[in-house]
Design a protein around this motif. Structure first.
Motif, short mmCIF file in Angstrom:
data_model
loop_
_atom_site.label_atom_id
_atom_site.label_comp_id
_atom_site.label_asym_id
_atom_site.label_seq_id
_atom_site.Cartn_x
_atom_site.Cartn_y
_atom_site.Cartn_z
N VAL A 74 0.87 -1.18 0.00
CA VAL A 74 0.00 0.00 0.00
C VAL A 74 0.90 1.23 0.00
CG1 VAL A 74 -1.73 1.30 1.29
CG2 VAL A 74 -1.81 -1.21 1.25
N VAL A 75 0.52 2.20 -0.80
CA VAL A 75 1.22 3.48 -0.80
C VAL A 75 0.44 4.44 0.09
CG1 VAL A 75 2.08 5.39 -2.19
CG2 VAL A 75 2.09 3.07 -3.13
N TYR A 76 1.16 5.04 1.03
CA TYR A 76 0.52 5.96 1.97
C TYR A 76 1.00 7.40 1.76
CZ TYR A 76 -1.03 1.89 4.64
OH TYR A 76 -1.64 0.72 5.03
N LYS A 77 0.08 8.32 1.89
CA LYS A 77 0.45 9.73 1.87
C LYS A 77 1.19 10.08 3.16
CE LYS A 77 -3.74 11.06 -0.68
NZ LYS A 77 -5.01 11.83 -0.59
N ALA A 78 1.79 11.26 3.14
CA ALA A 78 2.53 11.70 4.32
C ALA A 78 1.62 11.84 5.54
CB ALA A 78 3.23 13.02 4.03
N ASP A 79 0.30 12.05 5.30
CA ASP A 79 -0.62 12.17 6.45
C ASP A 79 -1.15 10.82 6.92
OD1 ASP A 79 -2.46 11.36 4.57
OD2 ASP A 79 -3.60 13.24 4.54
N GLY A 80 -0.64 9.73 6.32
CA GLY A 80 -1.00 8.40 6.77
C GLY A 80 -2.19 7.77 6.07
N THR A 81 -2.84 8.51 5.20
CA THR A 81 -3.98 7.95 4.48
C THR A 81 -3.50 7.30 3.17
OG1 THR A 81 -4.40 10.05 3.35
CG2 THR A 81 -5.56 9.66 5.43
N PRO A 82 -4.25 6.32 2.65
CA PRO A 82 -3.85 5.66 1.40
C PRO A 82 -3.76 6.65 0.24
CG PRO A 82 -5.56 4.41 2.51
CD PRO A 82 -5.47 5.73 3.23
N ALA A 83 -2.82 6.39 -0.65
CA ALA A 83 -2.58 7.31 -1.78
C ALA A 83 -3.01 6.65 -3.09
CB ALA A 83 -1.10 7.67 -1.83
N PRO A 84 -4.16 7.07 -3.63
CA PRO A 84 -4.59 6.54 -4.93
C PRO A 84 -3.87 7.24 -6.08
CG PRO A 84 -6.23 8.07 -4.10
CD PRO A 84 -5.16 7.98 -3.05
N ASN A 85 -3.91 6.60 -7.24
CA ASN A 85 -3.42 7.22 -8.49
C ASN A 85 -1.94 7.58 -8.47
OD1 ASN A 85 -6.05 7.12 -9.65
ND2 ASN A 85 -6.59 8.91 -8.42
N VAL A 86 -1.16 6.82 -7.72
CA VAL A 86 0.30 6.97 -7.77
C VAL A 86 0.85 6.01 -8.82
CG1 VAL A 86 2.47 6.74 -6.49
CG2 VAL A 86 0.42 7.65 -5.35
N ILE A 87 1.63 6.55 -9.75
CA ILE A 87 2.22 5.72 -10.80
C ILE A 87 3.50 5.09 -10.25
CG2 ILE A 87 3.04 5.63 -13.18
CD1 ILE A 87 0.10 6.55 -12.83
N ILE A 88 3.66 3.81 -10.49
CA ILE A 88 4.85 3.09 -10.03
C ILE A 88 5.48 2.40 -11.24
CG2 ILE A 88 5.74 1.28 -8.49
CD1 ILE A 88 3.22 1.64 -6.78
N TYR A 89 6.76 2.69 -11.44
CA TYR A 89 7.51 2.10 -12.56
C TYR A 89 8.62 1.23 -11.98
CZ TYR A 89 11.08 2.06 -16.32
OH TYR A 89 12.02 1.70 -17.26
N VAL A 90 8.70 0.00 -12.42
CA VAL A 90 9.74 -0.92 -11.93
C VAL A 90 10.48 -1.55 -13.11
CG1 VAL A 90 8.59 -1.48 -9.74
CG2 VAL A 90 8.07 -2.84 -11.77
N TYR A 91 11.75 -1.85 -12.88
CA TYR A 91 12.52 -2.61 -13.88
C TYR A 91 13.65 -3.33 -13.17
CZ TYR A 91 16.19 1.04 -13.96
OH TYR A 91 17.19 1.94 -13.63
N HIS A 92 14.07 -4.42 -13.78
CA HIS A 92 15.11 -5.21 -13.11
C HIS A 92 15.85 -6.11 -14.09
CE1 HIS A 92 12.67 -8.91 -13.27
NE2 HIS A 92 11.63 -8.19 -12.86
N THR A 93 16.86 -6.78 -13.59
CA THR A 93 17.67 -7.69 -14.41
C THR A 93 16.95 -9.02 -14.62
OG1 THR A 93 18.78 -8.48 -12.43
CG2 THR A 93 19.87 -6.70 -13.65
N ASP A 94 17.48 -9.79 -15.54
CA ASP A 94 16.91 -11.12 -15.81
C ASP A 94 17.59 -12.18 -14.94
OD1 ASP A 94 19.38 -11.59 -16.93
OD2 ASP A 94 18.64 -11.69 -19.00
N GLN A 95 17.45 -13.42 -15.33
CA GLN A 95 17.98 -14.52 -14.52
C GLN A 95 19.50 -14.66 -14.64
OE1 GLN A 95 15.63 -16.38 -12.38
NE2 GLN A 95 14.90 -14.35 -12.94
N THR A 96 20.12 -13.87 -15.52
CA THR A 96 21.59 -13.88 -15.61
C THR A 96 22.18 -12.58 -15.08
OG1 THR A 96 21.70 -12.93 -17.85
CG2 THR A 96 21.39 -15.31 -17.69
#
Ligand SMILES: [Fe+2]
Length: 215
Positions: A74-96
């Motif tokens: 869960v992504v929380y705002k600084a005031d402790g409430t849940p934060a909707p509509n936050v974009i999250i981008y992830v990337y990572h290496t492969d198995q090698t």
């Protein structure tokens, strides 16, 4: 030849992992938070509009051989409430341990590879992604990691602590002390469940983020 191959991998790894140190910035809004970040603008390379993103993501390669991993939180705002509509981008290496490309990548995909994806938190601030647990860079001491950039609706994109793994021998005490706790801890404590690994990470907006507005 083998030496050249290893050198090339190290060079690629260094390039792809330089998110924290570059001087480039992206000025998306009037207040710039999070300091400098090379490659954070890759969050804008989503193949669909932000409006069309959902809070659940399957990264490419999910059906390949490897340790299947589900991460949720869960992504929380600084005031402790849940934060909707936050974009999250992830990337990572492969198995090698490399950021794999197919040759037709554009933009930051050339460096981040095709094992990347985008999500948007739902009304409860929830997100979840499925992928294969990445391998560490070959011949290096960097722990296994998943890069992550986030963008709140009213702010520019910025990076937070990478996802790393509590049971990774490469995640040494020294490594742990160097973590900045940006957005809260990224250390995943994985559990075995239903033939896959599961882990949880909540994200705390503004935590240890430079120039973040006080609530
Ligand atoms: Fe990296």
């Amino acid at each position: 030849m083998k030496l050249l191959f290893v050198f090339t991998i190290i060079l690629i790894s260094n390039i792809a992992c330089s998110q924290k140190n570059d001087k480039k910035t992206t000025q998306a809004t009037s207040i710039h938070v999070g300091g400098s970040c090379e490659g954070c603008e890759a969050i804008h390379e989503s193949p669909v509009s932000f409006d069309s993103l959902t809070n659940v993501l399957w990264l490419p390669g999910w059906n390949d051989q490897g340790r299947k991993l589900e991460v949720n939180g869960v992504v929380y705002k600084a005031d402790g409430t849940p934060a909707p509509n936050v974009i999250i981008y992830v990337y990572h290496t492969d198995q090698t341990g490399v950021y794999p490309t197919k040759g037709d990548e554009k933009g930051w995909g050339k460096r981040h590879g095709y094992l990347r994806g985008w999500m948007k938190t739902n009304e409860k601030g929830e997100y979840k992604f499925f992928t294969l647990r990445p391998a560490a860079y070959p011949g290096r001491k960097d722990p296994e990691h998943i890069h992550v950039t986030i963008k709140e609706p009213d702010k520019n994109e910025y990076w937070i602590d990478e996802y790393v793994f509590d049971d990774d021998p490469l995640l040494t005490d020294k490594q742990r002390k160097n973590l900045e706790d940006r957005g809260g801890s990224g250390i995943l404590k994985v559990k075995n469940a239903e033939n896959m690994l599961k882990a949880e990470r909540n994200i705390y907006l503004g935590k240890n983020i430079p120039d973040y507005p006080k609530v």
